[in-house]
Write an enzyme that holds these catalytic residues in place. Structure first.
Site, mmCIF file in Angstrom:
data_model
loop_
_atom_site.group_PDB
_atom_site.id
_atom_site.type_symbol
_atom_site.label_atom_id
_atom_site.label_comp_id
_atom_site.label_asym_id
_atom_site.label_seq_id
_atom_site.Cartn_x
_atom_site.Cartn_y
_atom_site.Cartn_z
ATOM 1 N N GLU A 29 0.022 -1.912 2.538
ATOM 2 C CA GLU A 29 -1.046 -0.993 1.618
ATOM 3 C C GLU A 29 -1.682 0.197 2.620
ATOM 4 O OE1 GLU A 29 -4.689 -2.404 -0.693
ATOM 5 O OE2 GLU A 29 -4.319 -0.075 -1.342
ATOM 6 N N ASN A 87 -2.649 4.415 -1.982
ATOM 7 C CA ASN A 87 -3.734 4.724 -2.827
ATOM 8 C C ASN A 87 -3.737 6.944 -3.441
ATOM 9 O OD1 ASN A 87 -4.883 2.340 -3.150
ATOM 10 N ND2 ASN A 87 -5.053 2.816 -0.749
ATOM 11 N N GLU A 119 -0.467 3.304 -6.123
ATOM 12 C CA GLU A 119 -1.514 2.545 -6.678
ATOM 13 C C GLU A 119 -2.392 3.297 -6.936
ATOM 14 O OE1 GLU A 119 -3.467 -0.459 -3.741
ATOM 15 O OE2 GLU A 119 -1.934 -0.763 -3.042
ATOM 16 N N ASP A 149 -4.824 -0.371 -9.840
ATOM 17 C CA ASP A 149 -5.438 -1.027 -8.620
ATOM 18 C C ASP A 149 -6.294 -1.594 -9.428
ATOM 19 O OD1 ASP A 149 -5.830 -1.964 -6.075
ATOM 20 O OD2 ASP A 149 -5.708 0.422 -5.602
ATOM 21 N N GLU A 206 -5.394 -9.711 -4.393
ATOM 22 C CA GLU A 206 -6.475 -9.066 -3.177
ATOM 23 C C GLU A 206 -7.486 -9.909 -3.039
ATOM 24 O OE1 GLU A 206 -7.015 -4.267 -4.751
ATOM 25 O OE2 GLU A 206 -8.227 -5.875 -5.190
HETATM 26 O O1 G Z 1 -8.754 -1.896 -3.901
HETATM 27 P P1 G Z 1 -7.845 -1.787 -2.761
HETATM 28 O O2 G Z 1 -6.464 -1.814 -3.270
HETATM 29 O O3 G Z 1 -7.601 -0.379 -2.371
HETATM 30 O O4 G Z 1 -8.884 -2.863 -1.364
HETATM 31 C C1 G Z 1 -8.649 -2.536 -0.186
HETATM 32 C C2 G Z 1 -9.942 -2.689 -0.374
HETATM 33 O O5 G Z 1 -10.021 -4.198 0.424
HETATM 34 C C3 G Z 1 -9.949 -2.019 1.855
HETATM 35 O O6 G Z 1 -10.687 -1.457 2.139
HETATM 36 C C4 G Z 1 -9.780 -3.651 2.472
HETATM 37 O O7 G Z 1 -10.408 -3.477 3.546
HETATM 38 C C5 G Z 1 -10.754 -4.756 1.434
HETATM 39 N N1 G Z 1 -10.481 -6.194 1.552
HETATM 40 C C6 G Z 1 -8.529 -6.404 1.686
HETATM 41 N N2 G Z 1 -8.908 -7.925 1.797
HETATM 42 C C7 G Z 1 -10.029 -8.313 1.726
HETATM 43 C C8 G Z 1 -10.246 -9.246 2.535
HETATM 44 O O8 G Z 1 -9.939 -10.755 2.038
HETATM 45 N N3 G Z 1 -11.683 -9.654 1.828
HETATM 46 C C9 G Z 1 -12.460 -7.773 1.405
HETATM 47 N N4 G Z 1 -13.552 -8.494 1.467
HETATM 48 N N5 G Z 1 -11.718 -7.242 1.619
HETATM 49 C C10 G Z 1 -10.768 -6.735 1.507
HETATM 50 MN MN MN Z 2 -5.617 -0.373 -3.208
#
Ligand code: G
Ligand code: MN
Length: 261
Positions: A29, A87, A119, A149, A206
């Site tokens: 991503e 995204n 996404e 998403d 996620e």
């Molecule tokens: O919703 P989206 O796919 O855009 O989310 C990506 C965001 O989620 C990024 O900013 C990333 O840093 C954060 N993120 C990814 N993995 C994790 C995780 O395991 N825990 C937390 N708290 N945030 C995460």
């Molecule tokens: Mn995303």
């Protein structure tokens, strides 16, 4: 803001997406960060609103797309099959933007090899407007994968899930975080995974941060894992050494699961 974009202060970082069954890195991503001269690396939470207000979302998104296509070219062989997940905010998704995407030959070449996923967050009402169905369909027909998403937090209805040309859902990390402590969240995750699979969509979870969450999500049948347990977002130069470490970690995960049986 425009000045900052032109100076190259906005950079792409990449967060690996891992196939639960093979341990392969199947996706990256693309996440934007502002490498601010004084404040250091800033997350989108700190600047997306400013970008939107300045009318620069399109400019920034195309700059990110360009950077990530360039980065993909330099990645080692372990990433040959890896997809890019980009995204798109609903405000970006206009007729003009889709035309520019479809005119971009390197993006189109990747999409025909099915290596680009867009996404789209379901947090706004965009999905209920018929114009976007047409735009999404044009992207899908041209080989791009489409992902919902933050699934579970917004407006998408069952009807939209079946009528819109999405082929992936990303279950929001709030449900993943709570699934092991609260049966409502567990039920939502379980139901979403089963539903998506029946609709032949692939499922990314996620925010997996612990071994217990990995085991649980794998058992529920999710295909792909994205979260700090596997990898944090990183610069593309770091992906190679992360992958070496990850292979060892994956072996250890497999061994731990076997031991627990
Ligand atoms: O919703 P989206 O796919 O855009 O989310 C990506 C965001 O989620 C990024 O900013 C990333 O840093 C954060 N993120 C990814 N993995 C994790 C995780 O395991 N825990 C937390 N708290 N945030 C995460
Ligand atoms: Mn995303």
């Amino acid at each position: 803001m425009l000045h900052a974009i032109n100076k190259g202060e906005f950079i792409s970082v990449f967060q690996p997406q891992i196939d639960f069954n093979s341990g392969q890195c199947v996706g990256l991503e693309v996440l934007s960060r502002w490498d601010h001269p004084e404040s250091g690396l800033l997350s989108p939470d700190f600047f997306i609103e400013q970008i939107e207000q300045a009318g620069l979302m399109t400019t920034l998104t195309f700059a990110m797309i360009e950077q990530s296509i360039q980065a993909l070219k330099t990645l080692p062989r372990a990433f040959d099959q890896t997809k890019l997940s980009i995204n798109l905010t609903p405000s970006f998704l206009t007729n003009d933007a889709v035309n520019i995407i479809l005119a971009n030959q390197s993006l189109l070449a990747l999409a025909h090899r099915q290596r680009v996923t867009f996404e789209i967050t379901e947090q706004t009402k965009i999905l209920s407007e018929s114009i976007s169905l047409e735009l999404l369909s044009r992207l899908r027909i041209n080989g791009f994968n489409l992902s919902i998403d933050d699934f579970g937090t917004g407006y998408s209805s069952l009807k939209q899930l079946s009528q819109y040309p999405f082929n992936e859902i990303k279950i929001d990390r709030s449900f993943v975080a709570d699934a092991l402590i609260d049966i409502q969240s567990a039920a939502i995750v379980d139901m979403s995974i089963q539903l998506a699979k029946k609709l032949q969509m692939s499922v990314v979870v996620e925010g997996v941060e612990t071994h217990e969450q990995w085991v649980y999500m794998k058992r529920l049948g999710a295909h792909t894992c994205q979260g700090f347990y596997c990898a944090k977002p990183m610069k593309y130069q770091q992906l190679d050494s992360w992958y070496v470490l990850w292979q060892t970690q994956y072996q250890a995960i497999q061994a731990k699961i076997k031991q627990a049986l």
